[in-house]
Design a protein around this motif. Structure first.
Motif, PDB file in Angstrom:
ATOM      1  N   TRP A   1       7.142  13.179  -6.124  1.00  0.00           N
ATOM      2  CA  TRP A   1       7.709  12.992  -7.626  1.00  0.00           C
ATOM      3  C   TRP A   1       8.083  14.608  -7.929  1.00  0.00           C
TER       4      TRP A   1
ATOM      5  N   ASP B   1       0.759  -1.680  -0.370  1.00  0.00           N
ATOM      6  CA  ASP B   1       0.103  -0.061   0.212  1.00  0.00           C
ATOM      7  C   ASP B   1       0.850   1.218  -0.823  1.00  0.00           C
TER       8      ASP B   1
ATOM      9  N   TYR C   1       4.675   5.418   5.368  1.00  0.00           N
ATOM     10  CA  TYR C   1       5.476   5.543   4.788  1.00  0.00           C
ATOM     11  C   TYR C   1       6.222   6.445   4.068  1.00  0.00           C
TER      12      TYR C   1
ATOM     13  N   TYR D   1       3.939   1.437  -1.311  1.00  0.00           N
ATOM     14  CA  TYR D   1       4.072   1.773  -2.274  1.00  0.00           C
ATOM     15  C   TYR D   1       3.883   2.279  -3.038  1.00  0.00           C
ATOM     16  N   VAL D   2       2.738   2.264  -3.541  1.00  0.00           N
ATOM     17  CA  VAL D   2       1.318   2.594  -4.204  1.00  0.00           C
ATOM     18  C   VAL D   2       0.775   3.680  -3.714  1.00  0.00           C
ATOM     19  N   ARG D   3       0.617   4.263  -3.462  1.00  0.00           N
ATOM     20  CA  ARG D   3       0.585   5.670  -2.881  1.00  0.00           C
ATOM     21  C   ARG D   3       1.743   6.880  -2.950  1.00  0.00           C
TER      22      ARG D   3
ATOM     23  N   ALA E   1       3.965   5.945  -5.655  1.00  0.00           N
ATOM     24  CA  ALA E   1       3.722   6.085  -7.139  1.00  0.00           C
ATOM     25  C   ALA E   1       2.626   6.884  -7.919  1.00  0.00           C
ATOM     26  N   ARG E   2       1.865   7.234  -6.291  1.00  0.00           N
ATOM     27  CA  ARG E   2       0.525   7.881  -6.960  1.00  0.00           C
ATOM     28  C   ARG E   2       0.840   9.496  -6.142  1.00  0.00           C
ATOM     29  N   ASP E   3       1.860   9.577  -5.919  1.00  0.00           N
ATOM     30  CA  ASP E   3       1.501  10.913  -4.697  1.00  0.00           C
ATOM     31  C   ASP E   3       3.371  12.264  -5.925  1.00  0.00           C
ATOM     32  N   PRO E   4       1.833  12.691  -5.881  1.00  0.00           N
ATOM     33  CA  PRO E   4       2.795  14.327  -6.406  1.00  0.00           C
ATOM     34  C   PRO E   4       3.600  14.527  -6.104  1.00  0.00           C
TER      35      PRO E   4
END
Length: 293
Positions: free
Chosen positions: A67, A55, A262, A57-59, A61-64
């Motif tokens: 990035w 969870d 996280y 790692y999925v978060r 990958a979607r966290d602007p």
């Protein structure tokens, strides 16, 4: 024919290695393994860790914000490494070719003896838009005051240059040590053949310094990706997240929002990125091989 090692040498070696191995296990290996485990959990320091699988790692990958922090960090690394490497190499060559004064080497190294926090605070005062001596000099030259640490355009390059100022002396001395291993006879032979300083630099110095330069680059890249304290005491990630580097975001997630799981996932991702970059650098620069026969 060499004689076999004495039976007691192994025990003596173990005694000397034990403190280092203990420190490595307690302060590096165990925290790393613990961090990897926590990256698969939801944990806030107050309640037991709850396993959540991928969870975090999925978060991530979607966290602007993650990035953006990674992008800011990469931009900082390119600025810092580019300026620091060129400047350190120039200083090292000058120290080796013109003077080998121990006093001058001590002056070059002096900024490195200052902590990052102290260096950040000092430069924060120097570059203050209203009362900083840096901007007083700028206005004395007839220019407008520059918001070095308060403007989106200026903030990240300014932090990069602050850290260049602090670390360039140490990097230069590492390169200087590498230059000491190049035989003077090579330069003497090149002079006899009519080679100038510039040609000797590219044909002798750079090829023979490559293994040392490669290792120094690996060390400085790893250190640059871990930038934190200078940003924390100068801009705090601002203005408008222009200096929100990854280490700062990890810290804020862990100890500001208590999202330890996280934060651990982002730390593991950074570890993977740094490991991949290190292996790639090592292979591309052939750091394990030397042209000295």
């Amino acid at each position: 024919m060499t004689s076999p090692p004495a039976r007691g040498d192994g025990r003596l070696a173990a005694v000397f290695l034990a403190p280092a191995l203990l420190g490595f296990t307690v302060f590096l290996l165990w925290p790393t393994l613990r961090g990897v485990y926590l990256s698969f959990t939801r944990y806030n320091l107050l309640t037991p860790a709850e396993f959540t699988g991928l969870d975090n790692y999925v978060r991530m990958a979607r966290d602007p914000i993650f990035w953006n922090s990674l992008k800011v960090t990469v931009a900082y690394v390119f600025m810092n490494i580019g300026v620091q490497t060129v400047t350190a190499l120039a200083i090292a060559v000058l120290l080796q070719r013109l003077t080998r004064s121990a006093t001058l080497r001590g002056i070059v190294l002096a900024p490195y003896l200052m902590s990052n926090v102290v260096a950040g605070v000092v430069w924060l005062w120097i570059l203050d838009t209203q009362i900083g001596i840096g901007n007083e000099i700028v206005t004395a030259l007839g220019l407008d005051r520059i918001p070095f640490l308060a403007d989106e355009t200026w903030a990240l390059p300014t932090i990069a240059l602050i850290n260049v100022w602090r670390h360039v002396g140490y990097t230069a001395l590492l390169l200087f040590a590498g230059l000491q291993a190049i035989p003077d006879t090579l330069y003497e032979a090149a002079r006899v053949d009519g080679a100038g300083e510039w040609r000797m630099f590219w044909r002798i110095t750079m090829p023979l310094l490559r293994p040392v330069l490669a290792v120094v680059l690996i060390m400085t890249v790893i250190g640059s990706f871990q930038v934190f304290d200078t940003v924390a005491v100068t801009t705090g990630g601002g203005p408008a997240n222009a200096t929100d580097v990854l280490q700062l975001y990890i810290y804020q997630s862990a100890f500001g929002r208590f999202q330890i799981g996280y934060a651990s996932a982002m730390s593991v991702a950074l570890l993977v990125v740094l490991s991949a970059i290190t292996v790639l650098q090592y292979r591309l620069t052939r750091a394990g091989r030397t042209d000295l026969g």
